[in-house]
Design a protein around this motif. Structure first.
Motif, short mmCIF file in Angstrom:
data_model
loop_
_atom_site.label_atom_id
_atom_site.label_comp_id
_atom_site.label_asym_id
_atom_site.label_seq_id
_atom_site.Cartn_x
_atom_site.Cartn_y
_atom_site.Cartn_z
N TYR A 76 -10.88 1.93 -0.88
CA TYR A 76 -10.03 2.09 -0.10
C TYR A 76 -8.78 1.03 -0.69
O TYR A 76 -9.10 -0.24 -0.96
CB TYR A 76 -10.24 1.66 1.42
N GLY A 98 -4.97 1.48 14.97
CA GLY A 98 -5.51 2.19 13.60
C GLY A 98 -6.47 1.01 13.17
O GLY A 98 -6.49 0.00 13.45
N SER A 99 -7.56 1.62 12.32
CA SER A 99 -8.45 0.73 11.63
C SER A 99 -7.87 -0.26 10.58
O SER A 99 -8.15 -1.27 10.28
CB SER A 99 -9.58 1.35 11.00
N TYR A 103 -15.58 7.15 8.14
CA TYR A 103 -15.78 8.53 7.85
C TYR A 103 -17.16 8.83 8.29
O TYR A 103 -17.67 9.67 8.05
CB TYR A 103 -15.56 8.94 6.44
N TYR A 140 0.91 -1.03 0.09
CA TYR A 140 -0.07 0.06 0.07
C TYR A 140 1.00 1.23 0.01
O TYR A 140 1.98 1.28 0.57
CB TYR A 140 -0.89 -0.20 1.35
#
Ligand code: PMP
Length: 358
Positions: free
Chosen positions: A110, A84-85, A183, A14
């Motif tokens: 994503y 973190g997610s 979000y 990523y």
């Protein structure tokens, strides 16, 4: 001759958004919140006894888990916390997507999802979003090894209504369905964001996992706190996998900061309201300049201009130390994802755009 190199687990990683260190820069590229974390967080960090850092943290991160559970009105055994997610999602992929059948997620979403799929050797199929970047729930009906999508989606900022989410759940009783709500707190007018959340469906679907983060609406990207809420059975499966990998993921400062952040609802709501008010003004400014965008429901807006190539604009902005995000991939290579900053930051952006496009 056989080599250790033949046995390396290779993956195309990523690419995180740039984290430049430029004095006076305007950073609208990684969807961080422009406001500082709640004052209680700062106080809690000052009060973490440094001497205690010689001790391991609570592996269950119980203070944080209990605070999140109480906040959402669920049982603590329905809450999983992680670094973190991203960490939470990685564990969820590893735990739930083992059928050998392809998992489904949108073609524009994503960009970490295909990376975890590759890393864990999970086959996947992407499903094309519709004309206006909408998720078409019928595309996700059955025959898969799991489903994952963000709501609101990234990088489009588009929100799907709860009927669409429920339709996907109804069609997938045999798969784990992960709804990534990084979000969601910015949906609607902020105050009513709960009505858009899949959390309200948890009692009906034991295969639903809702993933959240402290990185956006709680202004704690630097602390790395994410969580998932699901059935106790799902959370137990994730915890078993995590304890088999790294049992102390949440450090003492993160547990203290996260627990304190949950405490101040008023501050939390006021920051969200400010971001949403700025987003509404930004929409009007972008429209006046001829940009189009899907209706934004996150703390970012995904803009495109018919006469102004996004790639060139991205570079021009960058040269002025205004950082936004550009993805050079099909279908969205004429779009820019712009994080909603403070009013002052957005004003600087629009001053530049007006000059650039004149
Ligand atoms: N999900 C989505 C849709 C995101 O955009 C992000 C931010 N990059 C994440 C999850 C991960 O955020 P974090 O690890 O900071 O919680």
């Amino acid at each position: 001759m056989a080599s250790w190199r033949d046995n390396v687990r290779r993956v195309t990683p990523y690419t995180p958004g740039e984290q430049p260190h430029v004095a006076g820069m305007i950073k609208l590229n990684t969807n961080e919140d422009p406001y500082p974390p709640a004052p209680e967080v700062i106080k809690a960090l000052q009060e973490v006894p440094a001497g205690d850092l010689r001790l391991y943290p609570d592996p269950a991160a119980s203070d944080l888990v209990n605070a999140i559970a109480a906040y959402h009105g669920v049982s603590p055994d329905q809450v999983f916390v992680g670094v973190g997610s991203d960490d939470v999602l990685a564990v969820a992929f590893m735990t739930f997507f083992n059928s050998g059948k392809p998992i489904f997620f949108p073609d524009i979403t994503y960009s970490f999802y295909p990376v975890w799929a590759e890393l864990f050797r999970i086959p996947y199929e992407t499903k094309a979003l519709g004309e206006i970047f909408e998720i078409r729930p019928e595309d996700y009906a059955g025959g898969n090894g799991g489903v994952v999508f963000p709501n609101p989606n990234a990088p489009t900022s588009r929100l799907e209504n709860l009927d669409t989410v429920e339709n996907i759940l109804q069609n997938n009783p045999e798969s784990a369905v992960i709804v990534d709500e990084a979000y969601i707190d910015f949906a609607g007018n902020g105050k009513d964001s709960g009505v858009f959340s899949a959390l309200s469906l948890l009692n009906k679907y034991e295969n639903l996992l809702v993933v959240r983060t402290f990185s956006k609406s709680r202004s704690l990207a630097g602390m790395r706190i994410g969580y998932a809420i699901g059935s106790a059975e799902m959370i137990k499966a994730m915890s078993d996998d995590r304890y088999s990998f790294n049992s102390y993921t949440m450090n003492r400062t993160a547990i203290a900061a996260g627990t304190a952040a949950i405490g101040n609802e008023e501050y939390f709501r006021s920051c969200i309201a400010k971001v949403i008010a700025t987003r509404e003004r930004a929409k009007a400014e972008f429209t006046a300049l001829g940009f189009t965008y899907p209706e934004p429901s996150g703390n970012f807006i995904f803009v495109s201009h018919p006469a102004c190539p996004a790639k060139e604009l991205f570079s021009a902005l960058r040269s002025r130390h205004i950082y936004v995000r550009y993805f050079d991939v099909p279908r969205i290579d004429n779009c820019l994802r712009v994080t909603i900053g403070t009013d002052e930051q957005m004003e600087a952006l629009f001053d530049f755009l007006k000059e650039y496009m004149a």
